[in-house]
Scaffold this motif. Structure first.
Motif, PDB file in Angstrom:
ATOM      1  N   THR A 359       0.882  -1.241   0.071  1.00 29.46           N
ATOM      2  CA  THR A 359       0.078   0.073   0.009  1.00 29.46           C
ATOM      3  C   THR A 359       0.935   1.278  -0.011  1.00 29.46           C
ATOM      4  N   THR A 360       0.387   2.167  -0.659  1.00 33.00           N
ATOM      5  CA  THR A 360       0.977   3.532  -0.673  1.00 33.00           C
ATOM      6  C   THR A 360       1.371   4.163   0.471  1.00 33.00           C
ATOM      7  N   LEU A 361       0.502   4.111   1.549  1.00 32.61           N
ATOM      8  CA  LEU A 361       1.091   4.804   2.936  1.00 32.61           C
ATOM      9  C   LEU A 361       1.980   3.958   3.511  1.00 32.61           C
ATOM     10  N   ASP A 362       1.877   2.486   3.461  1.00 32.25           N
ATOM     11  CA  ASP A 362       2.922   1.856   4.252  1.00 32.25           C
ATOM     12  C   ASP A 362       4.334   2.147   3.666  1.00 32.25           C
ATOM     13  N   VAL A 363       4.420   2.134   2.189  1.00 33.85           N
ATOM     14  CA  VAL A 363       5.428   2.430   1.564  1.00 33.85           C
ATOM     15  C   VAL A 363       6.191   3.612   1.985  1.00 33.85           C
ATOM     16  N   LEU A 364       5.230   4.779   2.001  1.00 35.11           N
ATOM     17  CA  LEU A 364       5.877   6.281   2.182  1.00 35.11           C
ATOM     18  C   LEU A 364       6.138   6.281   3.483  1.00 35.11           C
ATOM     19  N   TYR A 365       5.443   5.643   4.555  1.00 35.66           N
ATOM     20  CA  TYR A 365       5.674   5.531   5.991  1.00 35.66           C
ATOM     21  C   TYR A 365       6.900   4.948   6.132  1.00 35.66           C
ATOM     22  N   GLU A 366       7.211   3.706   5.673  1.00 39.42           N
ATOM     23  CA  GLU A 366       8.481   3.003   5.810  1.00 39.42           C
ATOM     24  C   GLU A 366       9.807   3.620   5.109  1.00 39.42           C
ATOM     25  N   GLY A 367       9.476   4.323   3.832  1.00 39.80           N
ATOM     26  CA  GLY A 367      10.640   4.684   3.183  1.00 39.80           C
ATOM     27  C   GLY A 367      11.388   3.851   2.334  1.00 39.80           C
ATOM     28  N   ARG A 368      10.644   2.426   2.202  1.00 41.07           N
ATOM     29  CA  ARG A 368      11.463   1.723   1.405  1.00 41.07           C
ATOM     30  C   ARG A 368      10.135   0.691   0.928  1.00 41.07           C
ATOM     31  N   VAL A 369      10.718  -0.018  -0.389  1.00 37.96           N
ATOM     32  CA  VAL A 369       9.973  -0.850  -0.777  1.00 37.96           C
ATOM     33  C   VAL A 369      10.659  -2.082  -1.770  1.00 37.96           C
ATOM     34  N   GLU A 370      10.355  -3.266  -1.358  1.00 34.73           N
ATOM     35  CA  GLU A 370      10.967  -4.414  -1.854  1.00 34.73           C
ATOM     36  C   GLU A 370      10.042  -4.828  -3.280  1.00 34.73           C
ATOM     37  N   VAL A 371      10.678  -5.083  -4.467  1.00 34.93           N
ATOM     38  CA  VAL A 371       9.874  -5.580  -5.626  1.00 34.93           C
ATOM     39  C   VAL A 371      10.392  -6.996  -6.141  1.00 34.93           C
ATOM     40  N   LYS A 372       9.360  -7.734  -6.875  1.00 31.37           N
ATOM     41  CA  LYS A 372       9.759  -8.944  -7.296  1.00 31.37           C
ATOM     42  C   LYS A 372       9.487  -8.455  -8.836  1.00 31.37           C
ATOM     43  N   THR A 373      10.403  -9.026  -9.711  1.00 35.18           N
ATOM     44  CA  THR A 373      10.419  -8.727 -11.175  1.00 35.18           C
ATOM     45  C   THR A 373      10.305 -10.030 -11.965  1.00 35.18           C
ATOM     46  N   VAL A 374       9.944  -9.933 -13.257  1.00 36.83           N
ATOM     47  CA  VAL A 374      10.014 -11.197 -14.235  1.00 36.83           C
ATOM     48  C   VAL A 374      10.801 -10.623 -15.464  1.00 36.83           C
ATOM     49  N   PRO A 375      11.316 -11.280 -16.387  1.00 37.25           N
ATOM     50  CA  PRO A 375      11.848 -10.771 -17.539  1.00 37.25           C
ATOM     51  C   PRO A 375      10.655 -10.172 -18.479  1.00 37.25           C
ATOM     52  N   GLY A 376      10.955  -9.227 -19.298  1.00 37.95           N
ATOM     53  CA  GLY A 376       9.768  -8.598 -20.041  1.00 37.95           C
ATOM     54  C   GLY A 376       9.136  -9.377 -20.972  1.00 37.95           C
ATOM     55  N   SER A 377       9.900 -10.627 -21.555  1.00 40.53           N
ATOM     56  CA  SER A 377       9.293 -11.556 -22.363  1.00 40.53           C
ATOM     57  C   SER A 377       8.251 -12.221 -21.805  1.00 40.53           C
ATOM     58  N   GLN A 378       8.182 -12.388 -20.395  1.00 38.83           N
ATOM     59  CA  GLN A 378       7.040 -12.853 -19.802  1.00 38.83           C
ATOM     60  C   GLN A 378       5.770 -11.981 -19.428  1.00 38.83           C
ATOM     61  N   VAL A 379       5.780 -10.755 -19.732  1.00 37.67           N
ATOM     62  CA  VAL A 379       4.879  -9.944 -19.689  1.00 37.67           C
ATOM     63  C   VAL A 379       4.107  -9.490 -21.090  1.00 37.67           C
ATOM     64  N   ILE A 380       2.980  -9.944 -20.999  1.00 40.63           N
ATOM     65  CA  ILE A 380       2.349  -9.574 -22.419  1.00 40.63           C
ATOM     66  C   ILE A 380       1.360  -8.631 -22.263  1.00 40.63           C
TER      67      ILE A 380
END
Length: 508
Positions: A359-380
């Motif tokens: 959530t937006t408020l959790d991200v801005l409150y904590e000041g950090r965010v972890e993300v998971k990614t995939v290769p662009g070839s898997q996103v249609i």
């Protein structure tokens, strides 16, 4: 030279100046409020505040006023209650009981009587939709509807009484106030022009630029409902205007408060759960609403807008959602917001498929965010056709997660020849009615869902070639709902059965 007020700023204008001249970048589909100068006054509304020992109830009288509520004696007590109704009295009234049942909706306030004797009259609150004979007049005896305090109505019981009834007073102006989408409208001296509503989210303190996350989940849903920058008035009442963009979405109760003018609330229960309310009059707290923000500019539009009008909204903070964004763009964006981004992998051509916190408020409150990614070839990339297949698109977004983010997911079930089928889990309670079925041909890239006329209802598929006989899910055209098209057809050939496929919605 003439002078107008544009969003609170004084401006000198020349004769013939139009709204388009003042607001060249404004979306012409969105309403602007125009207020001509007038004289301020206070007026009584058609609403009455009933103060009871269980809390406050506000009722709005409909049609001709059949009973002067403030004239009723104080101390009227609950006479009986049941699952469908609660009755308060007794007092004398003048009407002819019809001696037959009528149909009532939840929240109706009814003038009825005991023993068909108007001298034994009572106020009857309808707690549930029902049909009954309450000793009312031939028209059913409905005085009005409860617009606030239905929870109080439900709690009324033996020993409770009405302590007082008073009209609700509202501030008004004897002005010519209206909304318009006519950018050629000529403005004149003394006008106030309001082009947008600005909202500060619950949990954001603009004075010190600080955040709290106590209402993070409900605020996130408000940001989602308004992320298009548009508020559409699905219902206009004297106390509020409501937007049903997310109606039917579960919302937690996180921040209770009185519904003051300018309060932004999300409904937490009932048929309109998930709807956004902007209150234009003060009302007591409701357990069915959680506070998500406050209007800090432009409440006039919310007061003037008609049912069906859409107007611009700007919310602070903006939704912080990196899902669907390429990693190379997300890193500088997060930095500009003062947020440290921590990716699972740092490689070129990675697309973010999830973030934590979510959530937006959790991200801005904590000041950090972890993300998971995939290769662009898997996103249609796909484009959905809401104009011709609104219900099918809505169902697709629900089952893939696209309702909440720009990336959803489905596993590849089967691939053969030029057809790719994706496995879905559509609840049996959802009916996929025929919608936007093809007539002569489906073109390459057509994206579709099988409708309820076939056994495989809910299956999603795409074709890479034109076909004049079968749809993208290999069903006859009558069983095929075309919901959009796939942009990245070339990516399909690399997919294997069982792969999780990520769909990113793009907007034309």
């Amino acid at each position: 030279m003439a002078t107008v007020m544009l969003d609170g700023n004084r401006m000198d204008i020349s004769t013939g100046t139009t709204l388009g001249d003042l607001l060249p970048d404004h979306d012409p589909s969105l309403s602007i409020a125009i207020i001509k100068p007038g004289i301020s006054s206070h007026t009584e509304t058609r609403q009455y505040l009933l103060k009871t020992t269980a809390g406050e109830i506000v009722v709005e009288i409909s049609g001709e006023e059949k009973l002067p509520l403030p004239s009723l004696p104080s101390g009227l007590e609950v006479r009986w209650q049941e699952r469908q109704t609660v009755s308060i009295g007794i007092f004398p009234a003048i009407f002819a009981p019809a001696r037959r049942p009528s149909r009532y909706e939840r929240g109706d306030l009814i003038l009825g009587c005991g023993g068909y004797d108007p001298a034994q009259s009572m106020l009857v609150f309808s707690r549930k939709t029902h049909s009954a004979d309450h000793g009312a007049a031939g028209d059913g005896g409905v005085l009005g509807q409860v617009v606030s305090g239905r929870g109080v109505m439900d709690r009324l019981g033996p020993g409770d009484k009405i302590l007082g009834i008073e009209p609700v007073i509202s501030f008004s102006e004897s002005v010519d106030a209206f909304t318009t989408t006519d950018m050629g409208f000529e403005v004149s001296d003394g006008m106030q022009i309001i082009s947008h509503v600005r909202i500060e989210a619950q949990g954001y303190d603009s004075a010190i630029q600080r955040y709290t996350n106590l209402a993070a989940k409900s605020v996130e849903l408000m940001l989602l409902a308004l992320r298009s920058g548009k508020f559409t008035g699905s219902q206009r009442m004297s106390t509020h205007i409501r937007c049903d963009t997310l109606a039917g979405t579960s919302v937690p109760y996180e921040a209770g408060s009185s519904r003051r003018e300018g309060s932004v609330m999300l409904r937490t229960s009932g048929k309109k759960q998930g709807s956004v309310y902007i209150y234009t009059e003060d009302l007591p707290r409701s357990l069915a609403h959680t506070r998500t923000g406050q209007v800090v500019h432009g409440i006039e539009i919310a007061k003037i807008a008609k049912e069906g009008d859409s107007f611009e909204v700007r919310v602070t903070p903006a939704k912080f959602d990196l899902v669907g964004v390429s990693l190379d763009k997300a890193i500088p964006f997060a930095s500009s917001q003062g947020v440290k981004l921590i990716p699972d992998r740092e490689e070129p051509d990675r697309i973010i498929i999830s973030q934590e916190p979510a959530t937006t408020l959790d991200v801005l409150y904590e000041g950090r965010v972890e993300v998971k990614t995939v290769p662009g070839s898997q996103v249609i990339d796909i484009i959905l056709d809401d104009l011709h297949a609104p219900e099918t698109c809505r169902i697709f977004r629900e089952i893939t997660g696209l309702k909440f983010h720009d990336v959803g997911r489905l596993p590849l079930f089967f691939a053969f020849d030029d057809v790719y089928l994706f496995e879905t889990k559509v609840p049996k309670t959802i009916n996929i009615k025929p919608e936007n079925t093809p007539e002569d041909e489906v073109t390459a890239g057509a994206f579709a869902m099988t409708n309820e006329s076939r056994k495989g209802a809910g299956m999603v598929g795409v074709r890479t070639n034109d076909n004049s006989e079968f749809g993208p899910t290999s069903e006859p055209f009558s069983g095929t709902n075309v919901l959009g098209r796939v942009v990245d057809l070339e990516k399909l050939s690399a997919l294997k059965e069982g792969d999780m496929v990520y769909f990113r919605e793009v907007h034309q």
